[in-house]
Design an enzyme around this catalytic site. Sequence first.
Site, PDB file in Angstrom:
ATOM      1  CG  ASP A   1      -1.726   1.194   1.443  1.00 57.13           C
ATOM      2  OD1 ASP A   1      -1.523   2.181   0.711  1.00 57.13           O
ATOM      3  OD2 ASP A   1      -2.589   1.166   2.336  1.00 57.13           O
TER       4      ASP A   1
ATOM      5  CG  HIS B   1      -6.655   3.447   4.693  1.00 53.63           C
ATOM      6  ND1 HIS B   1      -5.293   3.240   4.655  1.00 53.63           N
ATOM      7  CD2 HIS B   1      -6.887   4.205   5.792  1.00 53.63           C
ATOM      8  CE1 HIS B   1      -4.719   3.834   5.693  1.00 53.63           C
ATOM      9  NE2 HIS B   1      -5.671   4.439   6.395  1.00 53.63           N
TER      10      HIS B   1
ATOM     11  N   GLY C   1      18.307  -5.916   0.369  1.00 58.05           N
ATOM     12  CA  GLY C   1      18.515  -7.252  -0.189  1.00 58.05           C
ATOM     13  C   GLY C   1      17.268  -8.074  -0.416  1.00 58.05           C
TER      14      GLY C   1
ATOM     15  CG  ASP D   1      -7.274  -3.505   1.340  1.00 58.07           C
ATOM     16  OD1 ASP D   1      -6.219  -3.418   2.026  1.00 58.07           O
ATOM     17  OD2 ASP D   1      -8.007  -2.531   1.095  1.00 58.07           O
TER      18      ASP D   1
ATOM     19  CE1 TYR E   1      -3.726  -1.607  11.951  1.00 55.35           C
ATOM     20  CE2 TYR E   1      -4.176   0.748  11.824  1.00 55.35           C
ATOM     21  CZ  TYR E   1      -4.376  -0.536  11.355  1.00 55.35           C
ATOM     22  OH  TYR E   1      -5.219  -0.753  10.311  1.00 55.35           O
TER      23      TYR E   1
ATOM     24  CE  LYS F   1      -5.442  -6.619  11.007  1.00 52.55           C
ATOM     25  NZ  LYS F   1      -4.908  -6.565  12.351  1.00 52.55           N
ATOM     26  CG  ASP F   2      -0.101  -7.425   9.127  1.00 52.72           C
ATOM     27  OD1 ASP F   2       0.922  -6.816   9.387  1.00 52.72           O
ATOM     28  OD2 ASP F   2      -1.010  -7.638   9.955  1.00 52.72           O
ATOM     29  CG  ASP F   3      -4.197  -5.074   3.740  1.00 52.61           C
ATOM     30  OD1 ASP F   3      -4.898  -5.446   4.693  1.00 52.61           O
ATOM     31  OD2 ASP F   3      -4.012  -3.878   3.460  1.00 52.61           O
TER      32      ASP F   3
ATOM     33  CE1 TYR G   1       3.051  -4.832  18.545  1.00 57.01           C
ATOM     34  CE2 TYR G   1       1.038  -6.139  18.613  1.00 57.01           C
ATOM     35  CZ  TYR G   1       2.407  -6.039  18.750  1.00 57.01           C
ATOM     36  OH  TYR G   1       3.139  -7.146  19.098  1.00 57.01           O
TER      37      TYR G   1
HETATM   38  P1  13P Z   1      -4.835  -0.535   5.166  1.00 59.42           P
HETATM   39  O1  13P Z   1      -3.984  -1.459   5.978  1.00 59.42           O
HETATM   40  O2  13P Z   1      -5.509  -1.245   4.022  1.00 59.42           O
HETATM   41  O3  13P Z   1      -4.078   0.661   4.729  1.00 59.42           O
HETATM   42  O4  13P Z   1      -6.048  -0.056   6.075  1.00 59.42           O
HETATM   43  C1  13P Z   1      -5.759   0.690   7.202  1.00 59.42           C
HETATM   44  C2  13P Z   1      -6.943   1.016   8.046  1.00 59.42           C
HETATM   45  O5  13P Z   1      -6.766   1.137   9.220  1.00 59.42           O
HETATM   46  C3  13P Z   1      -8.264   1.189   7.506  1.00 59.42           C
HETATM   47  O6  13P Z   1      -9.188   1.578   8.509  1.00 59.42           O
HETATM   48 MG    MG Z   2      -3.972   2.072   3.391  1.00 59.62          MG
HETATM   49 MG    MG Z   3      -4.603  -2.197   2.353  1.00 61.46          MG
END
Ligand code: 13P
Ligand code: MG
Ligand code: MG
Length: 378
Positions: A11, A18, A102, A130, A230, A233-235, A348
């Site tokens: 991202d 988002h 790397g 996502d 935080y 998220k770890d999409d 977090y």
């Molecule tokens: P992303 O991880 O997709 O950027 O979303 C963050 C988020 O907190 C949306 O509420």
């Molecule tokens: Mg985002």
């Molecule tokens: Mg995302």
Amino acid sequence: MKITLSVIKADIGSIGGHIRPSDRLIDSVDSSVRHAGGGFLLDHYVGTTGDDIAILMTHTYGVGAKAVHELAWNAFVEGTRVAQEQGLYGAGQDLLKTSFSGNVRGMGPAVAEIEFEERANEPFLLFAADKTDPGAYDLPLYLAFADPMNTPGLLLAPTMSAGFRFTIMDVNCTEGDRVIELDAPEELYDIAALLRDPERYVIESVRSRRTSEQAVAASTSRLHNIAGKYTGKDDPVMLVRVQKDFPATGEVLAPFSIGHFVAGAMRGSHQMPLMPVKLSSGISWFDGPPIVSCAAFCVHEGKLTEPVDVFDHPFWDAVRENVAAKAIDMRRQGFFGAAMLPMAELEYTGIVEKLAVLDRRFRLRRAAEAREPVLVHG
Ligand code: 13P
Ligand code: MG
Ligand code: MG
Ligand code: 13P
């Protein structure tokens, strides 16, 4: 021919919150990969899911190849400049390190890679999700590769009857890759005991036990383990080879009709059902629900066909309606109990400071203060 599929996703900024990257940003990433990869990539594809951009590359340099990772990293760095120019929200969000070292693992982007000898027909699926985290794929993979209730191929296809080997990672461990290998069907209950906790135990790969060929590679990065707070998220992204020795495409897709509850949506802090969506779908309601897209390909001598958008089918409209209803139902209880993630996952976020302040205001009531029951006469 031996080839490697590498998908690297980040991202690096999106329109209106988002939601979705801009067309200019997607073009920038695509043309960076095209120019830099001209010499050594066999092929590539750039796609988006929510606010994430995934770069799929085919090449012959194996898993973890520095040149391939650096190419993707540079495309994301270049794209971040475009995102900054356009004032996109969260420009460079997933690039957690300032210089490339790397391999993109541990630097923010998600990565999944498989090296294999191409079969004469080589169909595979690229999943990208996502507003959720890598544990989102645990249940679909368990059902597709270990449960004959979902996958009749485990009973009907002699090539699959020896079962599959799961490599599962303890993603809470920050010292290194803590992994365990478990075989289905013999160790089914052990696999289930771990996957019960998808925030901690994540399927990294699945192999055929008959041939040792790898079917699945999934990304396992936890951004908060890298950033210590935080940052999004770890999409996760995932590659799944299908048919013949592996489950059929439909057997891999079937579990996504459940709309199982996963971690994610608003501020990465809720339990929400996972919605299968069309390629390039954006995000909307409650920064969610968490979404997953799937592009099906065939590859031959490293050349990709065009992607087929497998969740773009009338069947999935009914699933999407059901998932939306589940999501709305869960949201009715707001922050309460099961609607939000457990505290270990919220550690977090800013709630930690709030609870620390409140903790200082708690006091133990002295015995003398304890109220006598009041008797009401008459
Ligand atoms: P992303 O991880 O997709 O950027 O979303 C963050 C988020 O907190 C949306 O509420
Ligand atoms: Mg985002
Ligand atoms: Mg995302
Ligand atoms: P195979 O040709 O890979 O056995 O696939 C059959 C099939 O997909 C039926 O669902």
